[in-house]
Design an enzyme around this catalytic site. Structure first.
Site, PDB file in Angstrom:
ATOM      1  N   CYS A  71      -8.649  16.202  14.051  1.00 28.16           N
ATOM      2  CA  CYS A  71      -7.603  17.113  14.524  1.00 28.16           C
ATOM      3  C   CYS A  71      -6.769  17.657  13.375  1.00 28.16           C
ATOM      4  O   CYS A  71      -6.029  18.628  13.549  1.00 28.16           O
ATOM      5  CB  CYS A  71      -6.711  16.420  15.544  1.00 28.16           C
ATOM      6  SG  CYS A  71      -6.074  14.831  15.001  1.00 28.16           S
ATOM      7  N   GLY A 115      -7.680  20.521  27.962  1.00 26.04           N
ATOM      8  CA  GLY A 115      -7.547  19.265  28.695  1.00 26.04           C
ATOM      9  C   GLY A 115      -6.112  18.779  28.744  1.00 26.04           C
ATOM     10  O   GLY A 115      -5.611  18.361  29.797  1.00 26.04           O
ATOM     11  N   GLU A 164      -1.777  15.068  22.361  1.00 25.30           N
ATOM     12  CA  GLU A 164      -2.044  15.573  21.007  1.00 25.30           C
ATOM     13  C   GLU A 164      -3.287  16.435  21.120  1.00 25.30           C
ATOM     14  O   GLU A 164      -4.348  15.936  21.463  1.00 25.30           O
ATOM     15  CB  GLU A 164      -2.229  14.398  20.044  1.00 25.30           C
ATOM     16  CG  GLU A 164      -2.348  14.829  18.601  1.00 25.30           C
ATOM     17  CD  GLU A 164      -3.784  14.976  18.172  1.00 25.30           C
ATOM     18  OE1 GLU A 164      -4.278  16.125  18.175  1.00 25.30           O
ATOM     19  OE2 GLU A 164      -4.408  13.966  17.855  1.00 25.30           O
ATOM     20  N   GLY A 197      -7.035  15.088  22.677  1.00 26.54           N
ATOM     21  CA  GLY A 197      -8.223  15.858  23.017  1.00 26.54           C
ATOM     22  C   GLY A 197      -7.971  17.345  22.909  1.00 26.54           C
ATOM     23  O   GLY A 197      -7.124  17.804  22.135  1.00 26.54           O
ATOM     24  N   SER A 198      -8.680  18.101  23.708  1.00 26.09           N
ATOM     25  CA  SER A 198      -8.621  19.555  23.620  1.00 26.09           C
ATOM     26  C   SER A 198      -7.320  20.097  24.189  1.00 26.09           C
ATOM     27  O   SER A 198      -6.651  19.470  25.017  1.00 26.09           O
ATOM     28  CB  SER A 198      -9.795  20.168  24.395  1.00 26.09           C
ATOM     29  OG  SER A 198      -9.616  19.977  25.793  1.00 26.09           O
ATOM     30  N   ARG A 199      -7.001  21.297  23.764  1.00 23.93           N
ATOM     31  CA  ARG A 199      -5.805  21.963  24.297  1.00 23.93           C
ATOM     32  C   ARG A 199      -5.949  22.215  25.793  1.00 23.93           C
ATOM     33  O   ARG A 199      -5.002  21.976  26.559  1.00 23.93           O
ATOM     34  CB  ARG A 199      -5.571  23.267  23.548  1.00 23.93           C
ATOM     35  CG  ARG A 199      -4.377  24.050  24.047  1.00 23.93           C
ATOM     36  CD  ARG A 199      -4.104  25.230  23.131  1.00 23.93           C
ATOM     37  NE  ARG A 199      -3.033  26.071  23.634  1.00 23.93           N
ATOM     38  CZ  ARG A 199      -2.553  27.137  22.991  1.00 23.93           C
ATOM     39  NH1 ARG A 199      -3.075  27.476  21.819  1.00 23.93           N
ATOM     40  NH2 ARG A 199      -1.568  27.858  23.504  1.00 23.93           N
ATOM     41  N   LYS A 231      -8.537   5.677  30.993  1.00 25.95           N
ATOM     42  CA  LYS A 231      -9.691   6.454  31.439  1.00 25.95           C
ATOM     43  C   LYS A 231     -10.625   6.568  30.227  1.00 25.95           C
ATOM     44  O   LYS A 231     -10.311   7.239  29.243  1.00 25.95           O
ATOM     45  CB  LYS A 231      -9.231   7.829  31.913  1.00 25.95           C
ATOM     46  CG  LYS A 231     -10.295   8.928  31.959  1.00 25.95           C
ATOM     47  CD  LYS A 231     -11.422   8.662  32.899  1.00 25.95           C
ATOM     48  CE  LYS A 231     -12.328   9.896  33.025  1.00 25.95           C
ATOM     49  NZ  LYS A 231     -12.999  10.278  31.754  1.00 25.95           N
TER      50      LYS A 231
END
Length: 530
Positions: free
Chosen positions: A302, A245, A265, A241-243, A184
């Site tokens: 990150c 997400g 991650e 990505g984000s927490r 994606k």
């Protein structure tokens, strides 16, 4: 390569009838041609079906075949270097040198996993031969190894348009293990993604592999990602990505009739512990190094150090002053997307509401997605009581937490969540005085760094880029380093199996020559050769 704006669906292209969107240059706010077309539900079905159809043959392919495929991808990415870097600069706002370096890291990862696939010992083959005369009961012949899971869904990352995206580490490790991949694409850099996808598709064709070993799906929303994770033919998910997400994808995957693993991650605040002796010996150097670390890439790593434990008292005050001076001199930067810039501004406002003291800010940037460096400070007692102070602020910001004793340090570290990294800056001989604190740090982070700064991740076999929840969804794994291949595998054992049905790695003859554990002893020799 001509950009089409259409998804790759295992050898074919999607139609252009879906909702369209464009990438945005974060520096100028300009919408970038061409239009990209969101994949439909039918497109997701076709991509997943093609991946499933390819998984049998690809999973059984020889190690040399997968290694050649990965090397062919790397070669084609290098051939498209100028086009990739030029477009990624427009879509991400990242500088040319950073993107050239990131592309080198991407091709290096592919070459690394090609070597891993070719060498073959990653399968962890174990053979315990039969002992029919053993008393009181005979021992059967048991052989086991790692096998591919099947189609893997990979989500492109916003902050690494190459190394953690279409042809990045998740894709490389999944393909090396024999899993087809459906990516994606991140909506912030769709053209960069399409160019990389073209390199993978061309490599698959050149290597004579089924077209379904790879697919790329576009969408500027969440529907395609959700459909992909829910699809019954997808067997695992890789996400950076984000927490919010990552946790949303994990919930979706867990709610399936057949749950699947999500290897997400999700970032962290990466605490940095500055011990008193280090501060007395090299305060200037530490301030310079920390400033470079938390502002690197406009703070969009990150592993950005966002939570710095600094002794209270005059030495700590002088260190904070030096760091504030450097922060004020920091030029404004362009963040990856307007949405990330907005989230960064919200993170700064959250620190204000939590009564953190703003020590310094950098210059403003003339950019559609501006990021301004910021240095904050609180005392240890406040940080323990207000746990939200230890939440990630993704951008060029860091928070100094002033502590007075090891007891305060232990309370602070006990309260923080799982992290990707933890850093200790110490004077020679000083570590022995803080053994309890170091044990706490080791339990909180996937990687403990000594007398260096955490920003950046070396791609090497020993690397661990993971950590306890919520830094990742599974603290037993890593997304960087050769152990990353283990995420997309399962263990399979064969008991009393005829030689004709055994995978080559488990056959007596060992035709691939892999290192195996035979009756408890490592060996790459054929069984019976001695």
């Amino acid at each position: 390569m001509e950009l089409t704006g259409r998804s790759w669906l295992g050898g074919t292209r999607a139609a252009t009838s879906g909702r369209s969107f464009r990438a945005v240059n974060p520096a100028t706010g300009e919408a970038l041609a061409p239009d990209f077309h969101s994949a439909s539900g039918a497109d997701v079905e076709r991509a997943c079906r093609a991946a499933h159809d390819a998984s049998g043959a690809f999973g059984l392919s020889a190690p040399a075949t997968r290694a050649s495929f990965l090397r062919a991808i790397a070669e084609r990415l290098e051939g498209a270097r100028d086009a990739i870097v030029a477009r990624a600069m427009e879509e991400s706002g990242l500088p040319r040198n950073r993107l050239h370096s990131e592309l080198g890291r991407t091709t290096g990862q592919l070459q690394l996993f090609a070597d891993v696939a070719a060498e073959g010992s990653w399968v962890d083959a174990r053979i315990d031969t039969a002992q029919p005369d053993r008393k009181p009961m005979p021992r059967p012949d048991v052989r086991s190894m790692r096998r591919p899971l099947g189609p893997v869904a990979v989500f492109g990352a916003s902050n690494f348009p190459l190394a953690f995206s279409v042809a990045g580490g998740d894709t490389a490790s999944a393909l090396a293990a024999g899993n087809p991949v459906v990516v994606k694409a991140h909506p912030a850099h769709p053209a960069t993604s399409e160019i990389a996808a073209g390199a993978i598709a061309e490599a698959a064709e050149a290597c004579g592999l089924p077209a379904g070993v790879f697919a790329l799906l576009f969408d500027d929303g969440f529907a395609v990602g959700e459909a992909l994770v829910r699809h019954p033919l997808i067997r695992a998910v890789g996400f950076t990505g984000s927490r919010a997400g990552g946790e949303a994808l994990a919930r979706l995957a867990a709610s399936r009739p057949q749950p699947i693993p999500v290897f997400a991650e999700m970032g962290s605040v990466n605490p940095v512990l500055v011990l008193p002796g280090a501060l007395r010996e090299r305060s200037d150097a530490l301030a310079e190094g920390l400033h470079a670390s938390f502002t690197m890439g406009t703070g969009q790593f990150c592993t950005n150090p966002g939570f710095v434990l600094v002794p209270a008292g005059p030495d700590g005050d002088a260190f904070a002053q030096r760091l504030a001076e450097r922060t004020r001199a920091t030029p404004g930067g362009t963040m990856l997307t307007p949405r990330i810039a907005s989230a960064y501004a919200a993170g700064q406002e959250r620190l204000r509401r939590l009564d953190a003291q703003l020590l310094a800010e950098g210059a403003e940037a003339e950019s559609a997605a501006a990021g301004r460096a910021a240095l904050w400070q609180v005392d240890a007692a406040a940080a323990v009581v207000k746990s939200a102070l230890a939440e990630e602020v993704f951008g060029p910001s860091t928070l100094l937490v002033r502590y007075g004793s090891d007891r305060e340090l232990e309370r602070l570290l006990d309260a923080i969540e799982g992290q990707l990294t933890a850093t200790v800056l110490a004077a020679p001989g000083e570590l022995a005085q803080h053994a309890a604190v170091l044990r706490l740090l080791e339990g909180k982070a996937g990687r403990v760094v000594f007398d260096q700064f955490p920003t950046g991740v070396e791609v090497c076999p020993a690397m661990v880029h993971g950590g306890p929840v919520p830094a990742t969804s599974d603290g037993r794994t890593t997304s960087v380093g050769t152990r990353a291949i283990e995420r997309f595998t399962r263990l399979a054992a064969f008991q009393n199996a005829p030689a004709s049905v055994l995978p080559p790695e488990l056959q007596d003859a060992n035709p691939y020559g892999v290192s195996r554990l035979v009756n408890g002893r490592p060996s790459s020799d054929p069984i019976g050769s001695g």
